[in-house]
Design a protein around this motif. Structure first.
Motif, PDB file in Angstrom:
ATOM      1  N   SER A  42       0.827  -1.208   0.000  1.00 41.99           N
ATOM      2  CA  SER A  42       0.000   0.000   0.000  1.00 41.99           C
ATOM      3  C   SER A  42       0.859   1.255   0.000  1.00 41.99           C
ATOM      4  CB  SER A  42      -0.931  -0.009   1.223  1.00 41.99           C
ATOM      5  OG  SER A  42      -1.779  -1.137   1.201  1.00 41.99           O
ATOM      6  N   GLN A  43       1.887   1.276   0.844  1.00 45.53           N
ATOM      7  CA  GLN A  43       2.781   2.427   0.888  1.00 45.53           C
ATOM      8  C   GLN A  43       3.556   2.560  -0.412  1.00 45.53           C
ATOM      9  OE1 GLN A  43       2.928   4.801   3.054  1.00 45.53           O
ATOM     10  NE2 GLN A  43       1.780   3.961   4.786  1.00 45.53           N
ATOM     11  N   ALA A  44       3.978   1.442  -1.002  1.00 46.25           N
ATOM     12  CA  ALA A  44       4.719   1.488  -2.261  1.00 46.25           C
ATOM     13  C   ALA A  44       3.851   2.040  -3.387  1.00 46.25           C
ATOM     14  CB  ALA A  44       5.231   0.090  -2.620  1.00 46.25           C
ATOM     15  N   ALA A  45       2.596   1.605  -3.444  1.00 48.19           N
ATOM     16  CA  ALA A  45       1.687   2.094  -4.479  1.00 48.19           C
ATOM     17  C   ALA A  45       1.460   3.594  -4.342  1.00 48.19           C
ATOM     18  CB  ALA A  45       0.356   1.350  -4.396  1.00 48.19           C
ATOM     19  N   GLY A  96       9.098  10.124  -5.645  1.00 44.17           N
ATOM     20  CA  GLY A  96       8.725   8.737  -5.429  1.00 44.17           C
ATOM     21  C   GLY A  96       9.594   8.062  -4.385  1.00 44.17           C
ATOM     22  N   ILE A  97      10.902   8.311  -4.456  1.00 44.19           N
ATOM     23  CA  ILE A  97      11.820   7.721  -3.475  1.00 44.19           C
ATOM     24  C   ILE A  97      11.545   8.271  -2.078  1.00 44.19           C
ATOM     25  CG2 ILE A  97      14.239   7.551  -2.770  1.00 44.19           C
ATOM     26  CD1 ILE A  97      14.969   7.620  -5.750  1.00 44.19           C
ATOM     27  N   LEU A  98      11.338   9.586  -2.000  1.00 40.25           N
ATOM     28  CA  LEU A  98      11.038  10.189  -0.701  1.00 40.25           C
ATOM     29  C   LEU A  98       9.701   9.689  -0.171  1.00 40.25           C
ATOM     30  CD1 LEU A  98      12.180  13.894  -1.245  1.00 40.25           C
ATOM     31  CD2 LEU A  98      13.347  12.088   0.025  1.00 40.25           C
ATOM     32  N   GLY A  99       8.718   9.534  -1.064  1.00 43.01           N
ATOM     33  CA  GLY A  99       7.425   9.020  -0.633  1.00 43.01           C
ATOM     34  C   GLY A  99       7.538   7.623  -0.045  1.00 43.01           C
ATOM     35  N   LEU A 100       8.354   6.784  -0.672  1.00 45.85           N
ATOM     36  CA  LEU A 100       8.555   5.434  -0.154  1.00 45.85           C
ATOM     37  C   LEU A 100       9.284   5.476   1.190  1.00 45.85           C
ATOM     38  CD1 LEU A 100       8.274   2.404  -0.536  1.00 45.85           C
ATOM     39  CD2 LEU A 100      10.443   2.422  -1.798  1.00 45.85           C
ATOM     40  N   GLY A 101      10.287   6.357   1.280  1.00 42.84           N
ATOM     41  CA  GLY A 101      11.006   6.487   2.542  1.00 42.84           C
ATOM     42  C   GLY A 101      10.111   6.947   3.674  1.00 42.84           C
ATOM     43  N   PHE A 102       9.269   7.934   3.405  1.00 40.42           N
ATOM     44  CA  PHE A 102       8.344   8.412   4.428  1.00 40.42           C
ATOM     45  C   PHE A 102       7.316   7.331   4.762  1.00 40.42           C
ATOM     46  CE2 PHE A 102       8.553  13.150   5.206  1.00 40.42           C
ATOM     47  CZ  PHE A 102       9.871  13.280   4.779  1.00 40.42           C
ATOM     48  N   GLY A 103       6.886   6.569   3.738  1.00 39.83           N
ATOM     49  CA  GLY A 103       5.932   5.504   3.987  1.00 39.83           C
ATOM     50  C   GLY A 103       6.513   4.414   4.867  1.00 39.83           C
ATOM     51  N   LEU A 104       7.760   4.017   4.606  1.00 43.99           N
ATOM     52  CA  LEU A 104       8.414   3.019   5.438  1.00 43.99           C
ATOM     53  C   LEU A 104       8.629   3.547   6.854  1.00 43.99           C
ATOM     54  CD1 LEU A 104      11.072   1.598   2.938  1.00 43.99           C
ATOM     55  CD2 LEU A 104       8.903   0.562   3.646  1.00 43.99           C
ATOM     56  N   SER A 105       8.921   4.835   6.958  1.00 45.93           N
ATOM     57  CA  SER A 105       9.088   5.439   8.272  1.00 45.93           C
ATOM     58  C   SER A 105       7.781   5.380   9.058  1.00 45.93           C
ATOM     59  CB  SER A 105       9.558   6.892   8.126  1.00 45.93           C
ATOM     60  OG  SER A 105       9.832   7.466   9.383  1.00 45.93           O
TER      61      SER A 105
END
Length: 228
Positions: free
Chosen positions: A166-169, A190-199
């Motif tokens: 879900s976070q990756a999408a 996109g990379i920052l969004g994934l990083g924030f999502g994983l955080s």
């Protein structure tokens, strides 16, 4: 038996459709043709008001504020600064890579679409413009983190997707939402969004993510301002 099968299917469809409709309605303007305008005081204020409206609507759809604290705590502020520093370091590394690839910062891709539009002047930015830009940073940080890291991913989880998927999408959608910044802006976002999502999946609070996003935006604006 038939009802028990239909109801979960309806719930999954609802959780899939709701964030999609919310995104189309709230961020459709990103993909519509529009005249280029400088990022001056008026632009910041109008954009901040739009983000505040998005935040209010998403908050209503979500049915409440993420977490228990309505105001950020000291630890959340420190966490936000750490997130912003990491995001800024990644942006700086990409800017250096673009510099080496292009031979000079003459390409606007090195400032991710900010430098040539910013209405602040390096010599003496007006207090009104600085204040408006800071309000914009906060409004964008809070509205985008609420949707892209909480409301929409949580809806996809409710539809049966894993938290990571879900976070990756949503990270992909977050990157595409920055298409105005060119390919480099899409990739970085996109990379920052994934990083924030994983955080977020690791337990980082909403305030820390939203303020980190806001501080990063402020740093990006400052970088576009002083690299002119």
């Amino acid at each position: 038996m038939y009802t028990s099968r239909v109801e979960p299917a309806r719930r999954r469809a609802f959780y899939l459709i709701l964030p999609g409709l919310a995104y189309v309605l709230l961020w459709l303007e990103l993909f519509l043709p529009r005249a280029e305008s400088p990022m001056d005081t008026r632009w910041f204020l109008v954009s901040a008001l739009k983000s505040m409206a998005r935040f209010a609507i998403i908050l209503a759809l979500r049915g409440g504020f993420p977490g228990k604290a309505k105001l950020p705590k000291a630890k959340e502020i420190l966490d936000s600064l750490r997130l912003a520093a990491l995001a800024a370091a990644l942006a700086a590394a990409m800017a250096v890579a673009l510099y080496l690839a292009n031979g000079a910062f003459g390409s606007d891709s090195a400032s991710f679409g900010v430098r040539d539009r910013i209405g602040l002047t390096p010599a003496s930015p007006s207090p009104e413009a600085v204040a408006a830009s800071l309000i914009w940073c906060l409004a964008v940080g809070y509205s985008e983190e609420l949707f892209f890291r909480f409301f929409a991913p949580d809806s996809l989880v409710g539809a049966g997707f894993s938290p990571f998927a879900s976070q990756a999408a949503l990270a992909i959608l977050f990157g595409l939402s920055h298409s105005a910044q060119g390919l480099s802006g899409i990739l970085l976002s996109g990379i920052l969004g994934l990083g924030f999502g994983l955080s977020r999946l690791r337990g980082t609070s909403f305030h820390a993510l939203a303020l980190g996003h806001a501080v990063y935006n402020a740093l990006l604006l400052a970088g576009g301002l002083f690299s002119r």
